[in-house]
Motif scaffolding. Structure first.
Motif, mmCIF file in Angstrom:
data_model
loop_
_atom_site.group_PDB
_atom_site.id
_atom_site.type_symbol
_atom_site.label_atom_id
_atom_site.label_comp_id
_atom_site.label_asym_id
_atom_site.label_seq_id
_atom_site.Cartn_x
_atom_site.Cartn_y
_atom_site.Cartn_z
ATOM 1 N N LYS A 91 0.835 -1.206 0.000
ATOM 2 C CA LYS A 91 0.000 0.000 0.000
ATOM 3 C C LYS A 91 0.867 1.253 0.000
ATOM 4 O O LYS A 91 0.666 2.166 -0.807
ATOM 5 N N LEU A 92 1.871 1.297 0.885
ATOM 6 C CA LEU A 92 2.743 2.469 0.972
ATOM 7 C C LEU A 92 3.568 2.641 -0.301
ATOM 8 O O LEU A 92 3.798 3.755 -0.761
ATOM 9 N N TRP A 93 3.993 1.523 -0.865
ATOM 10 C CA TRP A 93 4.779 1.576 -2.109
ATOM 11 C C TRP A 93 3.941 2.144 -3.249
ATOM 12 O O TRP A 93 4.412 2.975 -4.027
ATOM 13 N N SER A 94 2.692 1.699 -3.338
ATOM 14 C CA SER A 94 1.827 2.180 -4.417
ATOM 15 C C SER A 94 1.466 3.654 -4.233
ATOM 16 O O SER A 94 1.134 4.339 -5.187
ATOM 17 N N GLU A 95 1.531 4.144 -2.994
ATOM 18 C CA GLU A 95 1.263 5.561 -2.729
ATOM 19 C C GLU A 95 2.450 6.444 -3.092
ATOM 20 O O GLU A 95 2.342 7.666 -3.077
ATOM 21 N N GLY A 96 3.588 5.818 -3.357
ATOM 22 C CA GLY A 96 4.745 6.586 -3.807
ATOM 23 C C GLY A 96 5.734 6.937 -2.720
ATOM 24 O O GLY A 96 6.632 7.744 -2.942
ATOM 25 N N LEU A 97 5.606 6.344 -1.537
ATOM 26 C CA LEU A 97 6.570 6.626 -0.472
ATOM 27 C C LEU A 97 7.915 5.999 -0.813
ATOM 28 O O LEU A 97 7.986 4.967 -1.486
ATOM 29 N N SER A 98 8.967 6.605 -0.310
ATOM 30 C CA SER A 98 10.304 6.063 -0.555
ATOM 31 C C SER A 98 10.545 4.874 0.360
ATOM 32 O O SER A 98 9.835 4.666 1.353
ATOM 33 N N ALA A 99 11.564 4.102 0.055
ATOM 34 C CA ALA A 99 11.902 2.933 0.868
ATOM 35 C C ALA A 99 12.250 3.354 2.293
ATOM 36 O O ALA A 99 11.900 2.668 3.258
ATOM 37 N N SER A 100 12.909 4.491 2.460
ATOM 38 C CA SER A 100 13.261 4.985 3.797
ATOM 39 C C SER A 100 12.009 5.336 4.588
ATOM 40 O O SER A 100 11.909 5.026 5.781
ATOM 41 N N GLN A 101 11.058 5.993 3.934
ATOM 42 C CA GLN A 101 9.811 6.370 4.612
ATOM 43 C C GLN A 101 9.010 5.126 5.004
ATOM 44 O O GLN A 101 8.443 5.060 6.096
ATOM 45 N N ILE A 102 8.978 4.135 4.130
ATOM 46 C CA ILE A 102 8.251 2.902 4.420
ATOM 47 C C ILE A 102 8.899 2.182 5.597
ATOM 48 O O ILE A 102 8.219 1.704 6.508
ATOM 49 N N ALA A 103 10.235 2.122 5.606
ATOM 50 C CA ALA A 103 10.956 1.466 6.701
ATOM 51 C C ALA A 103 10.650 2.149 8.029
ATOM 52 O O ALA A 103 10.456 1.484 9.052
ATOM 53 N N ALA A 104 10.584 3.480 8.025
ATOM 54 C CA ALA A 104 10.279 4.213 9.251
ATOM 55 C C ALA A 104 8.860 3.911 9.720
ATOM 56 O O ALA A 104 8.616 3.756 10.932
ATOM 57 N N GLN A 105 7.908 3.814 8.806
ATOM 58 C CA GLN A 105 6.518 3.541 9.187
ATOM 59 C C GLN A 105 6.326 2.109 9.653
ATOM 60 O O GLN A 105 5.562 1.856 10.584
ATOM 61 N N LEU A 106 7.005 1.174 9.012
ATOM 62 C CA LEU A 106 6.878 -0.221 9.433
ATOM 63 C C LEU A 106 7.603 -0.462 10.753
ATOM 64 O O LEU A 106 7.144 -1.229 11.589
ATOM 65 N N GLY A 107 8.746 0.159 10.929
ATOM 66 C CA GLY A 107 9.530 -0.014 12.148
ATOM 67 C C GLY A 107 10.202 -1.374 12.183
ATOM 68 O O GLY A 107 9.630 -2.382 11.783
ATOM 69 N N GLY A 108 11.429 -1.409 12.658
ATOM 70 C CA GLY A 108 12.140 -2.671 12.794
ATOM 71 C C GLY A 108 12.742 -3.207 11.512
ATOM 72 O O GLY A 108 13.258 -4.328 11.495
ATOM 73 N N VAL A 109 12.672 -2.456 10.410
ATOM 74 C CA VAL A 109 13.288 -2.880 9.156
ATOM 75 C C VAL A 109 14.121 -1.735 8.594
ATOM 76 O O VAL A 109 13.857 -0.568 8.859
ATOM 77 N N SER A 110 15.112 -2.111 7.834
ATOM 78 C CA SER A 110 15.958 -1.094 7.209
ATOM 79 C C SER A 110 15.422 -0.739 5.825
ATOM 80 O O SER A 110 14.569 -1.438 5.273
ATOM 81 N N ALA A 147 16.097 -3.550 3.502
ATOM 82 C CA ALA A 147 15.171 -4.674 3.660
ATOM 83 C C ALA A 147 13.895 -4.399 2.871
ATOM 84 O O ALA A 147 13.337 -5.304 2.236
ATOM 85 N N VAL A 148 13.444 -3.145 2.898
ATOM 86 C CA VAL A 148 12.241 -2.772 2.141
ATOM 87 C C VAL A 148 12.502 -2.921 0.650
ATOM 88 O O VAL A 148 11.700 -3.497 -0.083
#
Length: 177
Positions: free
Chosen positions: A13-32, A35-36
């Protein structure tokens, strides 16, 4: 950290919204971030959507660079050819045909300065010594290739003329730009 179905769905969902890998990692927490990126790659997700709209409308077209002014003694005729070039736009690779200009003939007229170019001794590599000029002349892939071969001072691999070409003071190089 395990990739649960819930976290994978959130990632998609976050990827399709256009968020960067860093932003997705921060929202998911516990991943780099890496890793994303790895998970996105393994899921074969398409290139992420651009946040804020299309790049075609957001980016202004640059005007084509005008050709640099040529000296009046420049008499080269130009011919055009096409070449396939690959570009990336986000995660999408595009191929396009671009026109390239090729210079056919170039006739150089002498500059305003009276420059005396010394005659070269036309030495081949095996004939060079510590006291001969090692300035290459011509295309190394052609039979006519040779080295200057004139006498060089003790401290230089080049004769006086070629040393002036090779070792320019930094002020002259800046002015030439």
């Amino acid at each position: 950290m395990n990739w649960t179905d819930e976290r994978v769905e959130k990632l998609k969902k976050l990827w399709s919204e256009g968020l960067s890998a860093s932003q997705i990692a921060a929202q998911l927490g516990g991943v780099s971030r890496n890793a994303v990126i790895g998970k996105v790659h393994r899921l074969c997700l398409p290139g992420r959507a651009k946040a804020g709209g299309s790049t075609a409308t957001a980016r202004a077209k640059r005007p084509a660079p005008s050709a640099a002014p040529r000296a009046p003694n420049y008499t080269a005729s130009r011919m055009t050819a096409t070449r396939t070039v690959t570009r990336t736009a986000g995660a999408t690779v595009m191929k396009e045909e671009v026109e390239i200009g090729a210079v056919e003939d170039q006739e150089a007229a002498p500059a305003g300065n009276n420059v005396v170019v010394p005659m070269s001794r036309r030495l081949v590599l095996t004939e060079l010594t510590d006291r001969t000029c090692k300035w290459p002349i011509g295309d190394p892939m052609k039979e006519e290739f040779h080295f200057c071969g004139n006498d060089s001072p003790d401290t230089s691999p080049y004769c006086t003329f070629h040393a002036k070409l090779a070792y320019q003071p930094s002020g002259e190089r800046r002015r030439a730009r």
